[in-house]
Write an enzyme that holds these catalytic residues in place. Structure first.
Site, PDB file in Angstrom:
ATOM      1  N   ASP A 114       0.885  -1.168   0.000  1.00 11.85           N
ATOM      2  CA  ASP A 114       0.000   0.000   0.000  1.00 11.85           C
ATOM      3  C   ASP A 114       0.922   1.217   0.000  1.00 11.85           C
ATOM      4  O   ASP A 114       1.402   1.632   1.048  1.00 11.85           O
ATOM      5  CB  ASP A 114      -0.899  -0.017   1.231  1.00 11.85           C
ATOM      6  CG  ASP A 114      -1.839   1.181   1.262  1.00 11.85           C
ATOM      7  OD1 ASP A 114      -2.372   1.558   0.198  1.00 11.85           O
ATOM      8  OD2 ASP A 114      -2.035   1.746   2.357  1.00 11.85           O
ATOM      9  N   GLU A 147      -1.111  -1.324  -4.848  1.00  9.36           N
ATOM     10  CA  GLU A 147      -2.329  -0.542  -5.077  1.00  9.36           C
ATOM     11  C   GLU A 147      -2.123   0.385  -6.264  1.00  9.36           C
ATOM     12  O   GLU A 147      -1.132   1.103  -6.344  1.00  9.36           O
ATOM     13  CB  GLU A 147      -2.688   0.280  -3.842  1.00  9.36           C
ATOM     14  CG  GLU A 147      -3.979   1.058  -4.013  1.00  9.36           C
ATOM     15  CD  GLU A 147      -4.407   1.767  -2.754  1.00  9.36           C
ATOM     16  OE1 GLU A 147      -4.999   1.113  -1.881  1.00  9.36           O
ATOM     17  OE2 GLU A 147      -4.111   2.965  -2.643  1.00  9.36           O
ATOM     18  N   ASP A 150      -2.724   1.326   6.953  1.00  4.95           N
ATOM     19  CA  ASP A 150      -1.863   1.058   5.793  1.00  4.95           C
ATOM     20  C   ASP A 150      -1.412  -0.405   5.780  1.00  4.95           C
ATOM     21  O   ASP A 150      -1.317  -1.033   4.723  1.00  4.95           O
ATOM     22  CB  ASP A 150      -0.619   1.966   5.819  1.00  4.95           C
ATOM     23  CG  ASP A 150      -0.970   3.414   6.034  1.00  4.95           C
ATOM     24  OD1 ASP A 150      -1.276   4.094   5.044  1.00  4.95           O
ATOM     25  OD2 ASP A 150      -0.965   3.845   7.204  1.00  4.95           O
TER      26      ASP A 150
END
Length: 186
Positions: free
Chosen positions: A7, A68, A141
Site C-alpha cells: 500500500d 495498489e 496502511d
C-alpha cells in the site's frame, strides 16, 4: 503462493505478506510499515522506503507483488508520493523477476468485504477475520497491504491466471470484485 501486498505511501508504506493455502484459506506471514519523515528531502525519503522494500523482498521471497493502483486525488503532493513509492515497489520486484499486479482500492475492498466502497474499519475487520488474527492489523496502511495480497490471491481469474471460474463458483466478494473489474474496463 506467497504475495507481498504494498500500500504505497511516502510517510507510511503498508507491507503485508500472505500465503495462499488450499481451500481458499490465507495465512499471515508478516505485516508492517516502511516509514519516512516529512522532515527529510523527498529523495532521502524514497531511499528509506526503497531499502525497506528490498529487505522485505529478500526476507520473504514472494511469488508476486500486489501494488495498489494509484488513482487521482485532489492533493497532488499525496498522489505524487504514492506514485513514486508504487514505482519503487514495481522496480524492486522487476529487478528480481517477480511478477507485479496492480489492483484499485475498490477492487481490493470488494475482494475482502464484498463492498467496493467499504471503509477502512470494515477492511481491517475483514482482514483480521480472514487471517484469523486476534487484533485488527494497525495502522490502516498495514491492513490495506494485507487486503491487497488477499485480493490478488482471490481474484476471479486465480492467482496464476487460470481460466475464469463460472459466476456460480465464486463467493459474493469474488463476484463483486469481478463486477468492479469489468466496470473499470469500460
Amino acid at each position: 503462493m506467497r504475495v507481498l501486498g504494498v500500500d504505497p505511501g511516502l510517510t507510511r508504506c503498508g507491507l503485508g505478506v500472505v500465503d495462499g493455502l488450499p481451500g481458499r484459506r490465507v495465512r499471515l506471514v508478516h505485516v508492517g510499515v516502511a516509514t519516512s519523515s516529512a522532515d527529510l528531502d523527498v529523495d532521502q525519503r524514497l531511499l528509506l522506503i526503497e531499502r525497506r522494500l528490498e529487505e522485505w523482498l529478500e526476507e520473504h521471497a514472494p511469488d508476486t507483488v500486489a501494488v495498489e493502483r494509484v488513482f487521482a486525488q485532489h492533493n497532488v503532493r499525496t498522489v505524487m508520493g504514492t506514485a513514486q513509492v508504487a514505482g519503487l515497489a514495481m522496480v524492486a520486484a522487476a529487478r528480481r523477476r517477480i511478477p507485479v499486479a496492480l489492483h484499485t482500492p475498490s477492487e481490493v475492498k470488494a475482494a475482502v468485504t464484498g463492498n467496493g466502497r467499504a471503509d477502512k474499519a470494515q477492511v481491517q475487520t475483514m482482514v483480521a477475520r480472514l487471517l484469523q488474527l486476534d487484533e485488527l492489523p494497525r495502522p490502516a496502511d498495514a491492513a490495506d497491504a494485507l487486503a491487497l495480497a488477499i485480493c490478488h490471491l482471490w481474484r476471479p481469474a486465480g492467482a496464476l491466471g487460470a481460466p475464469q471460474r463460472p459466476a456460480a463458483a465464486m463467493t459474493a466478494a469474488q463476484r463483486a470484485w469481478a463486477a468492479a473489474e469489468q466496470a473499470a474496463r469500460r
